[in-house]
Write a protein that holds these residues in place. Structure first.
Motif, short mmCIF file in Angstrom:
data_model
loop_
_atom_site.label_atom_id
_atom_site.label_comp_id
_atom_site.label_asym_id
_atom_site.label_seq_id
_atom_site.Cartn_x
_atom_site.Cartn_y
_atom_site.Cartn_z
N ILE B 35 51.80 -59.18 87.03
CA ILE B 35 50.74 -58.52 88.05
C ILE B 35 50.63 -57.09 88.29
CG2 ILE B 35 49.91 -58.87 90.50
CD1 ILE B 35 50.90 -61.84 90.52
N GLU B 36 51.79 -56.67 88.55
CA GLU B 36 51.97 -55.04 88.80
C GLU B 36 51.27 -54.34 87.50
OE1 GLU B 36 55.92 -54.72 89.68
OE2 GLU B 36 55.41 -54.70 91.95
N LYS B 37 51.58 -54.95 86.46
CA LYS B 37 50.97 -54.15 85.09
C LYS B 37 49.59 -54.23 85.25
CE LYS B 37 51.46 -54.22 80.14
NZ LYS B 37 50.32 -53.59 79.87
N ILE B 38 49.05 -55.68 85.36
CA ILE B 38 47.68 -55.63 85.29
C ILE B 38 46.90 -54.67 86.46
CG2 ILE B 38 45.54 -57.22 85.98
CD1 ILE B 38 47.49 -59.57 84.88
N ILE B 39 47.52 -54.64 87.61
CA ILE B 39 47.24 -53.96 88.77
C ILE B 39 47.11 -52.23 88.10
CG2 ILE B 39 47.55 -52.70 91.00
CD1 ILE B 39 48.83 -55.44 91.75
N LYS B 40 48.08 -51.87 87.75
CA LYS B 40 48.22 -50.50 87.39
C LYS B 40 47.23 -50.34 85.98
CE LYS B 40 52.11 -47.41 86.28
NZ LYS B 40 53.33 -47.20 85.87
N ASP B 41 47.04 -51.36 84.97
CA ASP B 41 46.27 -51.11 83.98
C ASP B 41 44.61 -51.11 84.37
OD1 ASP B 41 48.46 -50.86 82.48
OD2 ASP B 41 48.35 -52.86 81.31
N SER B 42 44.53 -51.72 85.31
CA SER B 42 43.09 -52.05 85.66
C SER B 42 42.70 -50.94 86.56
CB SER B 42 42.90 -53.27 86.40
OG SER B 42 43.53 -53.47 87.48
N GLY B 43 43.46 -50.14 87.23
CA GLY B 43 43.23 -49.10 88.26
C GLY B 43 42.43 -49.67 89.27
N TYR B 44 43.18 -51.07 89.78
CA TYR B 44 42.73 -51.62 90.98
C TYR B 44 42.60 -50.88 92.09
CZ TYR B 44 42.76 -54.77 95.06
OH TYR B 44 42.62 -55.22 96.28
N LYS B 45 41.58 -50.85 93.06
CA LYS B 45 41.63 -50.19 94.30
C LYS B 45 41.17 -51.23 95.17
CE LYS B 45 41.54 -45.09 93.60
NZ LYS B 45 41.04 -43.89 94.19
N PRO B 46 42.06 -51.45 96.23
CA PRO B 46 41.69 -52.22 97.15
C PRO B 46 40.40 -51.96 97.86
CG PRO B 46 43.67 -51.14 98.01
CD PRO B 46 43.42 -50.80 96.69
N ASN B 47 39.62 -52.82 98.42
CA ASN B 47 38.59 -52.68 99.16
C ASN B 47 38.80 -52.59 100.60
OD1 ASN B 47 36.01 -53.00 100.50
ND2 ASN B 47 35.09 -53.91 98.88
N ILE B 48 38.63 -51.22 100.88
CA ILE B 48 39.37 -51.01 102.48
C ILE B 48 38.52 -51.71 103.45
CG2 ILE B 48 38.23 -48.90 102.84
CD1 ILE B 48 41.97 -49.30 103.04
N ILE B 49 37.08 -51.73 102.93
CA ILE B 49 36.20 -52.32 104.09
C ILE B 49 36.43 -53.82 104.38
CG2 ILE B 49 33.79 -52.96 104.32
CD1 ILE B 49 33.09 -50.42 102.63
N ALA B 50 36.58 -54.41 103.17
CA ALA B 50 36.96 -55.91 103.39
C ALA B 50 38.47 -56.14 103.79
CB ALA B 50 37.07 -56.40 101.93
N SER B 51 39.26 -55.27 103.77
CA SER B 51 40.52 -55.12 104.39
C SER B 51 40.45 -55.18 105.84
CB SER B 51 41.45 -54.11 103.74
OG SER B 51 42.70 -53.99 104.30
N ASN B 52 39.66 -53.98 105.98
CA ASN B 52 39.50 -53.55 107.50
C ASN B 52 38.95 -54.95 108.20
OD1 ASN B 52 41.02 -51.32 108.03
ND2 ASN B 52 39.25 -50.14 106.90
N LEU B 53 38.06 -55.24 107.60
CA LEU B 53 37.29 -56.53 108.32
C LEU B 53 38.04 -57.76 108.64
CD1 LEU B 53 34.51 -57.73 109.23
CD2 LEU B 53 34.37 -58.53 106.72
#
Lengths: 340, 340
Positions: B35-53
């Motif tokens: 999973i960490e590899k995928i996160i890194k490769d994909s350049g995933y950025k959490p959606n802070i808006i959804a997170s805050n909601l």
DNA sequence: ATTATAATTGTGTACGTTAACGCTTGCTAT
DNA sequence: ATAGCAAGCGTTAACGTACACAATTATAAT
């Protein structure tokens, strides 16, 4: 207080409240009035986070800016500010699309502007330096909002503008020139782009300051369309013709070039040089003492503020009501030159 | 790219991805690595808006600031900046809780600080002007992050600090003093609070500048604990004892009081007065010509930036990596005094 | 082999808002 | 009378994330 609460209090469903909130009609007058009253009394504030999440809307900002890496890097500083602001809001669905135009090519401004419009931008941030074409771009925008940086346009209605009061900046430079040379009776003001409104205003502010004082201001203009290699010869003649000039005011950013030439020719009695903008060359001139004072237009802040205000108004629906101040006239000497 | 996409690609559920993202354990090494590899490769950025909601978290910022409406309104300017920043982010779940302390009452700083901590603040913005007590407050904070404005504290680790380099400001003032009085051989530097580190540094910068120049600096300190009504008598004696002083440097904000007294006593040969901060009185002095130059600490920006940076780091999880510059040394003369 | 227990992994709901969609009601036209 | 229609309103499925809880699988103990 959320929509559901309002709905409960009004005895309707959230859909109805939503229609009232967004003025989508299809609600009876009475219901609408009742809901509006509750909204008002409760001081309901929409949750912008939830709103953005749902709408999932993305704002594309068009940037219309003169060629980067030109004019000594002035526009790059603005662009840096733009990027800094964008970096701060990467979390939000906002993007930019930049077009650099060549202000010396007729029609290029309009062309690049139209390109951006065709890209489907939601808002345009522009430096309206080519006035006539800028008006045409604004006309083409239809209802797309726009913002100005660096300069402004009479009769236009940008959502925000970030610029310095050029006349006041020239006036301020004159005061400093005067203080540094209290007994002088002659200064030179040398403009490099005759057509730029900004520069004209600075020169005017500078000249006006000395109007009531018994001081001679030699106003000169070097047209940028002239051959570059002729400039130094021209300038040397200026130096020769004004041996008694105590200071040189350069309303544009080519200050260092002039300052170093003066140093070369008049090392013994170097006149005061005052110019604009913290370009690398100018900063060097300041550090080495050939330039006495620079006035900064805080271009970085102009870019930064422009984006921030677009963000506030377009994504957060916060439209600033208060009149904002223009960019301050930032006096820079060797001692308060920012590092880096 | 969202969590669900990562999950799909990894062939796991979003719960597992979530555990990896938040380091909550309970995931096998192999799965985690994948999973960490995928996160890194994909350049995933959490959606802070959804997170805050979802988190529905609200940040409470404690503000620890000296009594407002004191010291000529300097702290009010910082507070205005704080409020401006808060107004820009009203859309977000963030609030402030303010405590004003009296720096002349021993223990008050610590007491007010502890009150804030007991209020359950998530982050503290403070002016660490009472050094020893500020250290105690920080110790009491445990893991609650904090930010400084106005001044700093050695060895502390604030998430951000907004302040001016006082030594450099004094040095810069000296340069201006020197330029305005090229032939002078004596200046007076008059401090009003002996203990304030900021003021000492300004005085030091000012004095150091003239060290190699053949100029005499008369360094005086008036302790604020003295009876107020004695000040003018004291100052009159200073004037009498230094009839040849070409300028007065006032490292603190009481510049106008001194300037007007000088005007009264020495109207014929008014010395140059340089001080700090755009307080109403000082601005008046500048407009009326009794003060030559003021250096602004941009208190409004200090407050504004402090809140903005807290917002960025606490709510948007954007921790600034780049070293930030300190507040610029803002040179203000009559001609570039901001309106209003 | 069968439980018990621990180690993993999956599922479902909620956060507040938006907007498409559908249901009711009452009216007009045939 | 009945279809057609519009006005008014309610329902519901997302948006992407967080986290409690359920479910599954692996390991250990009997």
């Amino acid at each position: 207080m959320k929509i559901a609460d309002i709905a409960k209090e009004a005895g309707v469903s959230i859909g109805t409240v939503d229609r009232v909130l967004h003025n989508r009609g299809r609600v009876s007058k009475e219901t609408k009035a009742k809901i509006e009253k509750i909204i008002k009394d409760s001081g309901y504030k929409p949750n912008i986070i939830a709103s953005n999440l749902k709408k999932n809307k993305s704002i594309k900002i068009g940037i219309l800016i003169p060629k980067l890496s030109s004019e000594g890097g002035y526009w790059d500083m603005i662009y840096n500010g733009i990027n800094r602001a964008m970096a701060e809001i990467t979390q939000f669905p906002i993007s930019t699309e930049t077009r650099e135009f060549d202000r010396t090519i007729r029609g290029d401004y309009l062309e690049k502007g139209k390109e951006l419009i065709n890209e489907g931008i939601d808002v345009l941030a522009m430096a309206p330096v080519v006035q006539s074409e800028a008006y045409q771009v604004i006309a083409s925008l239809k209802d797309i909002p726009y913002a100005f940086f660096d300069s402004s346009l009479p009769e236009a209605h940008p959502i925000t503008e970030n610029l310095q009061n050029s006349y006041k900046a020239g006036w301020c430079a004159a005061k400093i020139m005067n203080v540094l040379n209290p007994d002088a009776s002659k200064f030179v003001c040398l403009q490099m782009h005759s057509t730029a409104y900004n520069l004209q205003q600075r020169a005017k502010g500078f000249t006006d300051y000395f109007e009531t004082k018994n001081v001679d201001i030699v106003n000169l203009v070097w047209d940028y369309k002239n051959k570059k290699e002729l400039f130094l010869a021209f300038f040397d003649s200026v130096i020769n013709e004004n041996p008694d000039a105590a200071g040189y005011f350069i309303p544009n950013d080519a200050t260092s070039k002039i300052a170093y030439r003066l140093k070369e020719k008049l090392s013994d009695k170097m006149p005061t040089v005052i110019g604009f903008d913290l370009l690398e060359d100018n900063k060097k001139g300041l550090r080495e003492g050939v330039i006495s004072v620079l006035i900064s237009q805080q271009p970085e802040n102009q870019g930064y503020n422009t984006i921030r205000e677009i963000f506030q108004s377009q994504l957060l629906n916060q439209h600033n009501t208060t009149q904002k101040e223009s960019i301050p006239i930032d006096i820079i000497i060797k001692e308060n030159l920012p590092e880096g």
